[in-house]
Design a protein around this motif. Structure first.
Motif, PDB file in Angstrom:
ATOM      1  N   ARG A  46      40.063  29.223  26.069  1.00 47.73           N
ATOM      2  CA  ARG A  46      39.821  27.794  26.231  1.00 47.73           C
ATOM      3  C   ARG A  46      41.014  27.019  25.687  1.00 47.73           C
ATOM      4  NH1 ARG A  46      33.852  26.654  25.161  1.00 47.73           N
ATOM      5  NH2 ARG A  46      33.892  27.556  27.227  1.00 47.73           N
ATOM      6  N   ARG A  47      41.389  25.960  26.344  1.00 47.47           N
ATOM      7  CA  ARG A  47      42.493  25.062  25.965  1.00 47.47           C
ATOM      8  C   ARG A  47      43.878  25.702  26.110  1.00 47.47           C
ATOM      9  NH1 ARG A  47      41.176  20.358  26.481  1.00 47.47           N
ATOM     10  NH2 ARG A  47      42.573  19.478  24.958  1.00 47.47           N
ATOM     11  N   SER A  48      43.952  26.871  26.770  1.00 45.25           N
ATOM     12  CA  SER A  48      45.279  27.472  26.924  1.00 45.25           C
ATOM     13  C   SER A  48      46.104  26.741  27.975  1.00 45.25           C
ATOM     14  CB  SER A  48      45.155  28.956  27.264  1.00 45.25           C
ATOM     15  OG  SER A  48      44.389  29.127  28.436  1.00 45.25           O
ATOM     16  N   GLY A  49      45.428  25.981  28.842  1.00 38.44           N
ATOM     17  CA  GLY A  49      46.176  25.184  29.819  1.00 38.44           C
ATOM     18  C   GLY A  49      45.893  25.532  31.271  1.00 38.44           C
ATOM     19  N   THR A  92      47.137  15.425  32.260  1.00 35.68           N
ATOM     20  CA  THR A  92      46.312  16.576  31.869  1.00 35.68           C
ATOM     21  C   THR A  92      45.773  16.434  30.455  1.00 35.68           C
ATOM     22  OG1 THR A  92      48.128  17.909  30.958  1.00 35.68           O
ATOM     23  CG2 THR A  92      47.687  18.132  33.315  1.00 35.68           C
ATOM     24  N   LEU A  93      46.364  15.513  29.688  1.00 37.84           N
ATOM     25  CA  LEU A  93      45.875  15.290  28.323  1.00 37.84           C
ATOM     26  C   LEU A  93      44.409  14.893  28.330  1.00 37.84           C
ATOM     27  CD1 LEU A  93      48.931  13.343  26.904  1.00 37.84           C
ATOM     28  CD2 LEU A  93      48.171  15.621  26.229  1.00 37.84           C
ATOM     29  N   GLU A 139      38.974  17.491  30.948  1.00 35.05           N
ATOM     30  CA  GLU A 139      37.927  18.096  30.136  1.00 35.05           C
ATOM     31  C   GLU A 139      38.129  19.593  30.120  1.00 35.05           C
ATOM     32  OE1 GLU A 139      33.887  17.052  30.917  1.00 35.05           O
ATOM     33  OE2 GLU A 139      34.480  14.984  31.291  1.00 35.05           O
ATOM     34  N   SER A 140      37.823  20.211  29.027  1.00 32.31           N
ATOM     35  CA  SER A 140      38.026  21.652  28.930  1.00 32.31           C
ATOM     36  C   SER A 140      37.120  22.373  29.926  1.00 32.31           C
ATOM     37  CB  SER A 140      37.718  22.102  27.508  1.00 32.31           C
ATOM     38  OG  SER A 140      38.112  23.417  27.355  1.00 32.31           O
ATOM     39  N   THR A 141      37.646  23.488  30.471  1.00 32.37           N
ATOM     40  CA  THR A 141      36.878  24.253  31.448  1.00 32.37           C
ATOM     41  C   THR A 141      35.708  24.945  30.763  1.00 32.37           C
ATOM     42  OG1 THR A 141      39.023  24.810  32.318  1.00 32.37           O
ATOM     43  CG2 THR A 141      37.160  25.991  33.245  1.00 32.37           C
ATOM     44  N   GLN A 151      51.938  27.734  21.678  1.00 34.65           N
ATOM     45  CA  GLN A 151      52.040  26.816  20.544  1.00 34.65           C
ATOM     46  C   GLN A 151      50.947  27.092  19.515  1.00 34.65           C
ATOM     47  OE1 GLN A 151      52.369  22.675  21.510  1.00 34.65           O
ATOM     48  NE2 GLN A 151      53.905  23.018  23.096  1.00 34.65           N
ATOM     49  N   HIS A 204      52.559  30.186  27.784  1.00 29.61           N
ATOM     50  CA  HIS A 204      52.516  28.803  28.262  1.00 29.61           C
ATOM     51  C   HIS A 204      52.737  27.775  27.140  1.00 29.61           C
ATOM     52  CE1 HIS A 204      51.591  25.799  31.186  1.00 29.61           C
ATOM     53  NE2 HIS A 204      50.514  25.368  30.553  1.00 29.61           N
ATOM     54  N   LYS A 205      53.045  26.550  27.551  1.00 30.10           N
ATOM     55  CA  LYS A 205      53.324  25.402  26.663  1.00 30.10           C
ATOM     56  C   LYS A 205      54.607  25.637  25.866  1.00 30.10           C
ATOM     57  CE  LYS A 205      48.376  24.453  25.980  1.00 30.10           C
ATOM     58  NZ  LYS A 205      47.345  23.976  25.065  1.00 30.10           N
ATOM     59  N   ASP A 240      57.295  24.264  26.143  1.00 29.81           N
ATOM     60  CA  ASP A 240      58.094  23.035  25.966  1.00 29.81           C
ATOM     61  C   ASP A 240      58.217  22.662  24.488  1.00 29.81           C
ATOM     62  OD1 ASP A 240      55.517  20.997  25.791  1.00 29.81           O
ATOM     63  OD2 ASP A 240      55.258  22.535  27.307  1.00 29.81           O
ATOM     64  N   ILE A 257      54.081  22.987  31.928  1.00 35.37           N
ATOM     65  CA  ILE A 257      53.834  22.057  33.041  1.00 35.37           C
ATOM     66  C   ILE A 257      54.799  20.881  32.989  1.00 35.37           C
ATOM     67  CG2 ILE A 257      51.407  22.602  33.470  1.00 35.37           C
ATOM     68  CD1 ILE A 257      50.692  20.139  31.718  1.00 35.37           C
ATOM     69  N   TYR A 258      55.581  20.783  31.913  1.00 33.30           N
ATOM     70  CA  TYR A 258      56.487  19.635  31.789  1.00 33.30           C
ATOM     71  C   TYR A 258      57.852  19.880  32.425  1.00 33.30           C
ATOM     72  CZ  TYR A 258      53.059  17.307  28.930  1.00 33.30           C
ATOM     73  OH  TYR A 258      51.914  16.698  28.518  1.00 33.30           O
TER      74      TYR A 258
HETATM   75  P1  GDP Z   1      41.904  24.989  29.774  1.00 31.78           P
HETATM   76  O1  GDP Z   1      40.723  24.855  28.877  1.00 31.78           O
HETATM   77  O2  GDP Z   1      42.536  26.353  29.659  1.00 31.78           O
HETATM   78  O3  GDP Z   1      41.644  24.639  31.198  1.00 31.78           O
HETATM   79  O4  GDP Z   1      43.031  24.015  29.192  1.00 31.78           O
HETATM   80  P2  GDP Z   1      43.445  22.546  29.687  1.00 31.78           P
HETATM   81  O5  GDP Z   1      44.104  22.617  31.010  1.00 31.78           O
HETATM   82  O6  GDP Z   1      42.268  21.642  29.538  1.00 31.78           O
HETATM   83  O7  GDP Z   1      44.601  22.165  28.652  1.00 31.78           O
HETATM   84  C1  GDP Z   1      44.392  21.982  27.287  1.00 31.78           C
HETATM   85  C2  GDP Z   1      45.447  21.052  26.729  1.00 31.78           C
HETATM   86  O8  GDP Z   1      46.721  21.665  26.815  1.00 31.78           O
HETATM   87  C3  GDP Z   1      45.556  19.718  27.462  1.00 31.78           C
HETATM   88  O9  GDP Z   1      45.599  18.695  26.492  1.00 31.78           O
HETATM   89  C4  GDP Z   1      46.871  19.794  28.197  1.00 31.78           C
HETATM   90  O10 GDP Z   1      47.511  18.530  28.301  1.00 31.78           O
HETATM   91  C5  GDP Z   1      47.671  20.738  27.321  1.00 31.78           C
HETATM   92  N1  GDP Z   1      48.697  21.479  28.089  1.00 31.78           N
HETATM   93  C6  GDP Z   1      48.526  22.185  29.227  1.00 31.78           C
HETATM   94  N2  GDP Z   1      49.693  22.718  29.642  1.00 31.78           N
HETATM   95  C7  GDP Z   1      50.641  22.338  28.740  1.00 31.78           C
HETATM   96  C8  GDP Z   1      52.058  22.582  28.613  1.00 31.78           C
HETATM   97  O11 GDP Z   1      52.724  23.240  29.428  1.00 31.78           O
HETATM   98  N3  GDP Z   1      52.670  22.034  27.517  1.00 31.78           N
HETATM   99  C9  GDP Z   1      51.999  21.296  26.602  1.00 31.78           C
HETATM  100  N4  GDP Z   1      52.702  20.805  25.575  1.00 31.78           N
HETATM  101  N5  GDP Z   1      50.668  21.035  26.690  1.00 31.78           N
HETATM  102  C10 GDP Z   1      49.997  21.553  27.742  1.00 31.78           C
END
Ligand code: GDP
Length: 312
Positions: free
Chosen positions: A18-21, A38-39, A42-44, A95, A126-127, A129, A168-169
């Motif tokens: 969860r929250r991995s992106g 994407t900020l 909602e979380s999946t 991160q 991922h992330k 950046d 994603i940036y």
């Molecule tokens: P999910 O639960 O795996 O679907 O995760 P989300 O897509 O909801 O992403 C969780 C958070 O990670 C969000 O706040 C996104 O903006 C952030 N996020 C996703 N991809 C990146 C990235 O490449 N870099 C950064 N810094 N944040 C990211």
């Protein structure tokens, strides 16, 4: 379940904690969402199955799983889910502390491999950046080492994992997805050959076959891909589509921004030319060439004496 019709399209699964992106990746690559939006995603928390019919030969599905799946839960039908799956993309948040993610990766790969040994396993670190260049390399090395050691400990030495640094940036997420999708295209070798033939018979330096919607490249010639060229070509697609949307639609708003007449030449002030030409409804050829190889009509020169055909 016999009620579900068989679906033999190559399927990509997107998994990770969860929250991995995962949702962000899907939204940015396939739904044109801007990274900042994407900020607010909602979380999946359920399995989201979305069809991506991006091109005539790439048809795939992304299954966005909630982080914690219990493979031993009877509602999780791994035969169906992994059985028809072409690639499994596992997303790790670089991160964050990734130890738990590595445990999940191991459990997931072990389980998926048992059901379907033909799956391609792709790990998105991922992330990145938020990481310095040194830190990126160190993280990739560490994750690679631990993940392969864990697999060996589980008796799965033969399973191959591919690793990508993504965000994603920037364009890294598109590049990584391009590589993943390319592995699922049986015609890839033929397409690469055709592009090699094209560039050796013209003054084109680099040619990409793009899926216009997602900006994934389906194939390129065999010369190395540098990130900057790929980014230039992605940006060109955006410009062409934006300008066509503003000025290219008919007065009644009918028609599409991208059609059989779509083509464009962009001349940069460093002597580089970008050339885009429609191939079919979904695909575009995007090429990079030098200004001095370009003829006056504004079309890329087919073999000429000044180019690569020598007069005896
Ligand atoms: P999910 O639960 O795996 O679907 O995760 P989300 O897509 O909801 O992403 C969780 C958070 O990670 C969000 O706040 C996104 O903006 C952030 N996020 C996703 N991809 C990146 C990235 O490449 N870099 C950064 N810094 N944040 C990211």
């Amino acid at each position: 379940n016999g009620a579900v019709p068989p679906d033999n399209r190559p399927r990509i699964l997107l998994m990770g904690l969860r929250r991995s992106g995962k949702s962000s990746i899907q939204k940015v690559v396939f739904h044109k969402m801007s990274p900042n939006e994407t900020l607010f995603l909602e979380s999946t928390n359920k399995v989201v199955k979305s069809d991506v019919n991006s091109t005539s030969f790439v048809q795939f599905q992304i299954w966005d799983f909630p982080g914690q799946i219990d493979f031993f839960d009877s509602t999780f039908d791994s035969e169906t889910i992994f059985g028809g799956c072409g690639a499994l993309v596992f997303v790790i948040d670089a991160q964050d502390d990734y130890m738990e993610a590595l445990v999940r990766l191991n459990v997931t790969v072990s389980r998926a491999f048992k059901v379907n040994p033909n799956i391609k396993f792709e790990v998105f670190i991922h992330k990145v950046d938020g990481l310095s260049d040194d830190h990126k390399i160190e993280t990739q090395r560490d994750i690679h080492q631990r993940a392969t050691d864990d697999l060996a400990d589980s008796g799965l030495d033969g399973v191959h994992l591919s690793f990508y640094l993504t965000s994603i940036y920037d364009h890294s997420i598109f590049e990584a997805f391009s590589k993943v999708v390319q592995k699922l295209i049986p015609q890839l070798g033929t397409l690469e050959n055709l592009l090699d033939i094209l560039i050796s018979n013209s003054c084109i330096e680099k040619a990409f076959l793009f899926d216009v919607d997602s900006k994934i490249y389906i194939a390129t010639d065999s010369s190395p891909v540098d990130m900057q060229s790929y980014e230039l070509c992605c940006d060109m697609i955006d410009v062409v589509i934006d300008v066509s949307c503003i000025y290219g639609l008919k007065e009644d708003g009918e028609g599409t921004a991208y059609d059989s007449e779509s083509s464009s030449v962009i001349r940069l002030n460093n002597g580089t030319i970008l050339y885009l030409k429609e191939v079919n409804r979904h695909l575009a050829l995007v090429c990079i060439l030098r200004e001095d190889s370009f003829d006056r009509q504004g079309e890329p020169t087919v073999p000429t004496n000044s180019c690569n055909l020598r007069t005896p």
